[in-house]
Write a protein that holds these residues in place. Structure first.
Motif, PDB file in Angstrom:
ATOM      1  N   PRO A 118     -11.658   8.592   7.585  1.00 52.80           N
ATOM      2  CA  PRO A 118     -10.841   9.352   8.549  1.00 52.80           C
ATOM      3  C   PRO A 118     -10.293   8.507   9.699  1.00 52.80           C
ATOM      4  O   PRO A 118      -9.357   8.934  10.367  1.00 52.80           O
ATOM      5  N   LEU A 119     -10.864   7.330   9.950  1.00 53.82           N
ATOM      6  CA  LEU A 119     -10.472   6.558  11.129  1.00 53.82           C
ATOM      7  C   LEU A 119      -9.479   5.442  10.818  1.00 53.82           C
ATOM      8  O   LEU A 119      -9.121   4.677  11.705  1.00 53.82           O
ATOM      9  N   THR A 120      -9.064   5.323   9.568  1.00 54.28           N
ATOM     10  CA  THR A 120      -8.181   4.226   9.182  1.00 54.28           C
ATOM     11  C   THR A 120      -6.887   4.807   8.619  1.00 54.28           C
ATOM     12  O   THR A 120      -6.922   5.804   7.908  1.00 54.28           O
ATOM     13  N   THR A 121      -5.752   4.199   8.944  1.00 55.36           N
ATOM     14  CA  THR A 121      -4.483   4.727   8.440  1.00 55.36           C
ATOM     15  C   THR A 121      -4.457   4.615   6.911  1.00 55.36           C
ATOM     16  O   THR A 121      -5.066   3.711   6.339  1.00 55.36           O
ATOM     17  N   VAL A 122      -3.738   5.526   6.286  1.00 56.61           N
ATOM     18  CA  VAL A 122      -3.701   5.505   4.826  1.00 56.61           C
ATOM     19  C   VAL A 122      -3.060   4.218   4.323  1.00 56.61           C
ATOM     20  O   VAL A 122      -3.473   3.664   3.301  1.00 56.61           O
ATOM     21  N   GLY A 123      -2.079   3.716   5.066  1.00 58.99           N
ATOM     22  CA  GLY A 123      -1.427   2.466   4.661  1.00 58.99           C
ATOM     23  C   GLY A 123      -2.426   1.330   4.548  1.00 58.99           C
ATOM     24  O   GLY A 123      -2.445   0.614   3.530  1.00 58.99           O
ATOM     25  N   SER A 124      -3.275   1.184   5.556  1.00 59.59           N
ATOM     26  CA  SER A 124      -4.193   0.048   5.481  1.00 59.59           C
ATOM     27  C   SER A 124      -5.284   0.299   4.443  1.00 59.59           C
ATOM     28  O   SER A 124      -5.819  -0.650   3.872  1.00 59.59           O
ATOM     29  N   ALA A 180      -7.141  -1.891  -0.657  1.00 60.53           N
ATOM     30  CA  ALA A 180      -7.505  -1.779  -2.073  1.00 60.53           C
ATOM     31  C   ALA A 180      -6.820  -2.874  -2.889  1.00 60.53           C
ATOM     32  O   ALA A 180      -7.391  -3.428  -3.829  1.00 60.53           O
ATOM     33  N   PHE A 181      -5.584  -3.221  -2.493  1.00 60.44           N
ATOM     34  CA  PHE A 181      -4.863  -4.285  -3.203  1.00 60.44           C
ATOM     35  C   PHE A 181      -5.464  -5.647  -2.869  1.00 60.44           C
ATOM     36  O   PHE A 181      -5.707  -6.470  -3.754  1.00 60.44           O
ATOM     37  N   ARG A 182      -5.735  -5.859  -1.576  1.00 61.45           N
ATOM     38  CA  ARG A 182      -6.266  -7.161  -1.157  1.00 61.45           C
ATOM     39  C   ARG A 182      -7.667  -7.417  -1.681  1.00 61.45           C
ATOM     40  O   ARG A 182      -8.106  -8.560  -1.774  1.00 61.45           O
ATOM     41  N   ASP A 199       5.403   0.512  -1.706  1.00 63.80           N
ATOM     42  CA  ASP A 199       5.958   0.755  -3.043  1.00 63.80           C
ATOM     43  C   ASP A 199       5.132   1.801  -3.788  1.00 63.80           C
ATOM     44  O   ASP A 199       5.662   2.667  -4.482  1.00 63.80           O
ATOM     45  N   MET A 200       3.822   1.705  -3.605  1.00 60.34           N
ATOM     46  CA  MET A 200       2.919   2.607  -4.309  1.00 60.34           C
ATOM     47  C   MET A 200       3.092   4.044  -3.803  1.00 60.34           C
ATOM     48  O   MET A 200       3.059   4.987  -4.591  1.00 60.34           O
ATOM     49  N   LEU A 201       3.305   4.194  -2.486  1.00 60.36           N
ATOM     50  CA  LEU A 201       3.532   5.532  -1.927  1.00 60.36           C
ATOM     51  C   LEU A 201       4.777   6.148  -2.538  1.00 60.36           C
ATOM     52  O   LEU A 201       4.813   7.335  -2.863  1.00 60.36           O
ATOM     53  N   VAL A 202       5.811   5.328  -2.694  1.00 62.20           N
ATOM     54  CA  VAL A 202       7.033   5.814  -3.322  1.00 62.20           C
ATOM     55  C   VAL A 202       6.730   6.228  -4.763  1.00 62.20           C
ATOM     56  O   VAL A 202       7.139   7.293  -5.226  1.00 62.20           O
ATOM     57  N   ALA A 203       5.952   5.397  -5.451  1.00 62.24           N
ATOM     58  CA  ALA A 203       5.641   5.663  -6.858  1.00 62.24           C
ATOM     59  C   ALA A 203       4.862   6.965  -7.038  1.00 62.24           C
ATOM     60  O   ALA A 203       5.031   7.650  -8.047  1.00 62.24           O
ATOM     61  N   VAL A 204       4.001   7.298  -6.093  1.00 59.11           N
ATOM     62  CA  VAL A 204       3.256   8.553  -6.240  1.00 59.11           C
ATOM     63  C   VAL A 204       3.990   9.730  -5.597  1.00 59.11           C
ATOM     64  O   VAL A 204       3.411  10.802  -5.398  1.00 59.11           O
ATOM     65  N   GLY A 205       5.267   9.500  -5.262  1.00 58.17           N
ATOM     66  CA  GLY A 205       6.115  10.609  -4.848  1.00 58.17           C
ATOM     67  C   GLY A 205       5.872  11.097  -3.436  1.00 58.17           C
ATOM     68  O   GLY A 205       6.001  12.289  -3.164  1.00 58.17           O
ATOM     69  N   ILE A 206       5.531  10.194  -2.531  1.00 59.59           N
ATOM     70  CA  ILE A 206       5.385  10.612  -1.140  1.00 59.59           C
ATOM     71  C   ILE A 206       6.675  10.255  -0.393  1.00 59.59           C
ATOM     72  O   ILE A 206       7.036   9.085  -0.305  1.00 59.59           O
ATOM     73  N   PRO A 207       7.372  11.274   0.124  1.00 62.23           N
ATOM     74  CA  PRO A 207       8.616  10.993   0.840  1.00 62.23           C
ATOM     75  C   PRO A 207       8.329  10.357   2.199  1.00 62.23           C
ATOM     76  O   PRO A 207       7.219  10.498   2.727  1.00 62.23           O
ATOM     77  N   ASP A 208       9.311   9.657   2.723  1.00 59.13           N
ATOM     78  CA  ASP A 208       9.194   9.074   4.061  1.00 59.13           C
ATOM     79  C   ASP A 208       7.997   8.117   4.144  1.00 59.13           C
ATOM     80  O   ASP A 208       7.186   8.159   5.067  1.00 59.13           O
ATOM     81  N   ALA A 209       7.927   7.216   3.148  1.00 60.42           N
ATOM     82  CA  ALA A 209       6.753   6.353   2.997  1.00 60.42           C
ATOM     83  C   ALA A 209       6.477   5.506   4.235  1.00 60.42           C
ATOM     84  O   ALA A 209       5.319   5.333   4.626  1.00 60.42           O
ATOM     85  N   CYS A 251      -3.207  13.759   0.200  1.00 63.10           N
ATOM     86  CA  CYS A 251      -4.361  12.857   0.154  1.00 63.10           C
ATOM     87  C   CYS A 251      -4.678  12.469  -1.288  1.00 63.10           C
ATOM     88  O   CYS A 251      -5.038  11.330  -1.563  1.00 63.10           O
ATOM     89  N   GLN A 252      -4.539  13.439  -2.232  1.00 58.70           N
ATOM     90  CA  GLN A 252      -4.817  13.091  -3.616  1.00 58.70           C
ATOM     91  C   GLN A 252      -3.779  12.100  -4.145  1.00 58.70           C
ATOM     92  O   GLN A 252      -4.107  11.205  -4.911  1.00 58.70           O
ATOM     93  N   ARG A 253      -2.517  12.245  -3.690  1.00 59.93           N
ATOM     94  CA  ARG A 253      -1.510  11.246  -4.074  1.00 59.93           C
ATOM     95  C   ARG A 253      -1.896   9.876  -3.529  1.00 59.93           C
ATOM     96  O   ARG A 253      -1.722   8.859  -4.201  1.00 59.93           O
ATOM     97  N   ILE A 254      -2.411   9.862  -2.283  1.00 56.45           N
ATOM     98  CA  ILE A 254      -2.863   8.585  -1.697  1.00 56.45           C
ATOM     99  C   ILE A 254      -3.997   7.997  -2.533  1.00 56.45           C
ATOM    100  O   ILE A 254      -4.008   6.794  -2.838  1.00 56.45           O
ATOM    101  N   MET A 255      -4.938   8.858  -2.933  1.00 59.83           N
ATOM    102  CA  MET A 255      -6.063   8.376  -3.753  1.00 59.83           C
ATOM    103  C   MET A 255      -5.555   7.802  -5.076  1.00 59.83           C
ATOM    104  O   MET A 255      -6.061   6.795  -5.556  1.00 59.83           O
ATOM    105  N   ILE A 256      -4.550   8.469  -5.649  1.00 63.10           N
ATOM    106  CA  ILE A 256      -3.988   7.965  -6.903  1.00 63.10           C
ATOM    107  C   ILE A 256      -3.328   6.612  -6.660  1.00 63.10           C
ATOM    108  O   ILE A 256      -3.480   5.672  -7.447  1.00 63.10           O
ATOM    109  N   ALA A 257      -2.623   6.494  -5.515  1.00 66.03           N
ATOM    110  CA  ALA A 257      -1.997   5.211  -5.177  1.00 66.03           C
ATOM    111  C   ALA A 257      -3.059   4.122  -5.054  1.00 66.03           C
ATOM    112  O   ALA A 257      -2.889   3.010  -5.580  1.00 66.03           O
ATOM    113  N   ILE A 258      -4.170   4.438  -4.384  1.00 63.95           N
ATOM    114  CA  ILE A 258      -5.255   3.452  -4.234  1.00 63.95           C
ATOM    115  C   ILE A 258      -5.819   3.084  -5.600  1.00 63.95           C
ATOM    116  O   ILE A 258      -6.052   1.918  -5.902  1.00 63.95           O
TER     117      ILE A 258
END
Lengths: 306, 331
Positions: free
Chosen positions: B105-111, B116-118, B134-144, B160-167
């Motif tokens: 909860p304390l970390t931005t979804v981007g980081s 996860a990539f790093r 790029d991954m946010l775009v791929a999982v269909g999140i607008p305004d990435a 959040c589930q789209r974010i989890m899928i991106a991760i």
């Protein structure tokens, strides 16, 4: 954020006003202070003169308004024993107590938090059992006893450290440990509970599923999340340390405000006592206020409430 | 999806013990490249334990006592924790039931996506962030660009589930384990997430092991279905086959208990009498025997093996030829 900060500041101001009022009431609950101040065998006329001079013959509410007015001008009155401003006496002793409190806080946080983390992550292991025993001891032994035991062992028998008084940094070691021990246990227990609570959350498993080791999840995610309840404890413990200093400073003949409080109570120097009580109360309020701001820095959910 | 190709993932005789009872008992299945296998069953049937075992993430109380988990021939179950850490997130990923709770909860979804990539790639933070975007775009999140800097509490469950899928997919794993990923979401969001997963499988070729108790979801997403009961596989079949010709009483009753809009119910919705036995009541025979209307003495005494029905359809029942009776009764 501004609104959050504003509301916390207003709350703190109200709390300090409450403190001032309660101190005033307590000071007057014990009856007419004049009788405590006059020398033995003073005549009624002398007593009346002193009472008039100190303003104790006026109605209570007038005294209250004058009291607030004086505090507003940072006028805390004169010590009736030493005949110098009470605030000056307290200020001369304050650095020693701050030194002691800093030492004790270093013991409490520097040992307590790592111990709590190790107890939570090494749950069920032998190390946890050993640490739990140490924490229980730290929490159970009263300060006056642990202080005397420390002196007996390290100063009298081993002669490693000075028995008491102020000197170089070595003189600070035992008082800091004696004062910090109970606080250390509180930090250890709270940290342990907070970390265990976080470890049970889904994001820990999710972090491991991305390839992080448990240690990496703890350092990157768990500790920050677990810090929120620990910050609350830290704010309360700083106030408790100042209160605990009364005993430790007496045991170790440490010339801080704790010792001053005892001396002033014994000599009925009530304006000095009043300054000390006000000071400790304000430290409580201000550390709580500080904790509120630290929360906001750590947790975006608090920071971003509109 | 051909039968001839070597499977991407083979789970072979997986057996997990908790407090002396085999809560997962001899589970075997295979998943082909780009295929979705649904693992279906009631709560406590061992489907989640099976999925955690695939990543070596069993809870402390559970212990794998037998079985191999072969990912293109490499046995994940034989790996050390150190080797597993290199595989998790990179070769095999998992998404969970509670997406909001699975993010810090304390970390931005981007980081969180970037880290996860790093974890598996030596790249700069900026580069990892670009990948996260790029991954946010791929999982269909607008305004990435904006979303990257938001915290989990600012996003809905579906987001959040789209974010989890991106991760889970940012390192391009060969297998994605999805542990009831839509259960906590409302129905329209559920459909969107399922569509997204189908689309991602089609483009990336990632295989999915999809754990669910929802037969509707199974019909929507799965190619093959393994029905689990009390820690064992009761029936495993291609999805159409399973719905058309269930060959295990449990499957037949499970299908009969799904509410349908096209049939006006004559009576109350069908239910399966009784409840899943506790692990200490498993006994020697078929674990479904205590609730099965077809059960005979043999069922209670002897565990049925998985009988081949043709076309990859297998069922662990002594009375496969009588299962159709249940279906007729229910209709």
């Amino acid at each position: 954020m501004l609104r959050y900060a504003g509301s916390r500041l207003i709350q703190a101001a109200i709390a300090i006003f409450g403190v001032l009022t309660i101190v005033f009431i307590v000071m007057h609950l014990s009856g007419d202070p004049t009788l405590l101040l006059v020398p033995q065998g003073a005549s009624t006329q002398q007593i009346n003169e002193l009472r008039h001079q100190l303003g104790f013959d006026q109605p209570l509410w007038v005294q209250y308004v004058n009291y607030l007015k004086d505090l507003g001008h940072l006028d805390f009155g004169m010590s009736v024993v030493q005949h110098v401003p009470a605030a000056e006496i307290v200020a001369s002793r304050l650095p020693y107590t701050m030194m002691l409190a800093a030492g004790a806080l270093m013991v409490a946080i520097g040992i307590g938090i790592p111990v709590g983390i190790i107890m939570a992550t090494g749950r069920g292991g032998w190390l946890e059992k050993v640490l739990a025993a140490i924490v229980l001891t730290g929490q159970s032994v009263p300060t006056f006893l642990s202080g005397i035991l420390l002196i007996a062992v390290f100063a009298v028998n081993l002669r490693w450290l000075p028995t008491s008084g102020v000197g170089d940094i070595r003189a600070l070691i035992m008082p800091s440990i004696a004062l910090g021990a109970i606080s250390m246990s509180t930090f250890a227990r709270m940290t342990r509970i907070a970390v265990l609570d976080e470890l049970s959350k889904d994001y820990v498993r999710a972090g491991r599923a991305r390839g992080l080791s448990l240690g990496a999840v703890v350092f990157r995610h768990v500790l920050r999340n677990a810090s929120i309840p620990v910050i609350t404890i830290a704010a309360l413990e700083i106030g408790n340390l100042l209160a605990g200093a009364v005993i430790v400073e007496t045991v170790f003949a440490w010339p801080g405000i704790g010792q001053l409080a005892i001396q002033s109570i014994q000599s009925r120097d009530f304006l000095v006592v009043q300054v000390i009580v006000l000071l400790i109360s304000c430290v409580y309020v201000l550390t709580s206020l500080l904790a509120d701001f630290v929360y906001a820095a750590v947790d975006p959910r608090i920071r971003m409430v509109r | 999806m051909g039968e001839e190709t070597t499977p991407l993932l083979t789970v072979d005789n997986l057996t997990i013990e908790i407090a002396g009872a085999n809560v997962v008992d001899g589970v075997s299945f295979t998943v082909a490249r780009g295929e979705v296998l649904a693992l279906v069953g009631e709560s406590g049937c061992g489907k989640s334990l099976t999925s955690y075992a695939m990543l070596g993430l069993l809870p402390p109380a559970a212990r794998r006592i037998a079985g191999r988990i072969l990912l293109e021939g490499t046995d994940l179950a034989a790996m050390s924790e150190r080797q597993l850490r290199k595989a998790r997130g990179k070769d095999i990923s998992i998404i969970f039931q509670e997406p909001s709770a699975s993010l810090d909860p304390l970390t931005t979804v981007g980081s969180q996506i970037a880290s996860a990539f790093r974890q598996h790639h030596a790249v700069s933070g900026t580069e990892a962030f670009a990948r996260a975007r790029d991954m946010l775009v791929a999982v269909g999140i607008p305004d990435a660009d904006h979303r990257l800097h938001q915290y989990p509490f600012e996003l809905s469950g579906g987001m959040c589930q789209r974010i989890m899928i991106a991760i889970a997919l940012i390192c391009g794993p060969r297998v994605l384990v999805a542990d009831e990923p839509t259960t906590a979401l409302d129905v329209t969001i559920q459909a969107q997430i399922l569509d997204l997963m189908k689309q991602l499988v089609a483009t990336s070729g990632t295989s999915i092991v999809f754990i669910t108790h929802d037969m509707g979801v199974v019909a929507d997403i799965a190619d093959h279905v393994a029905v689990m009961y009390a820690g064992r596989i009761a029936e495993i079949a291609p999805v159409r086959d399973l719905f058309a010709r269930p060959a295990h009483p449990y499957t037949a009753l499970l299908l009969a208990s799904v509410p349908r809009l096209d049939i006006t119910p004559k009576a109350n919705l069908a239910t399966i009498e009784g409840s899943v036995p506790f692990p200490n009541e498993f006994g020697y025979g078929c674990r479904f025997a205590s609730r099965c209307p077809l059960a005979t003495d043999r069922c209670r005494a002897e565990q049925p093996p998985l009988f081949e029905q043709g076309g990859g359809h297998r069922s662990a029942c002594w009375h496969i030829n009588r299962v159709h009776e249940l279906k007729e009764n229910a209709a």
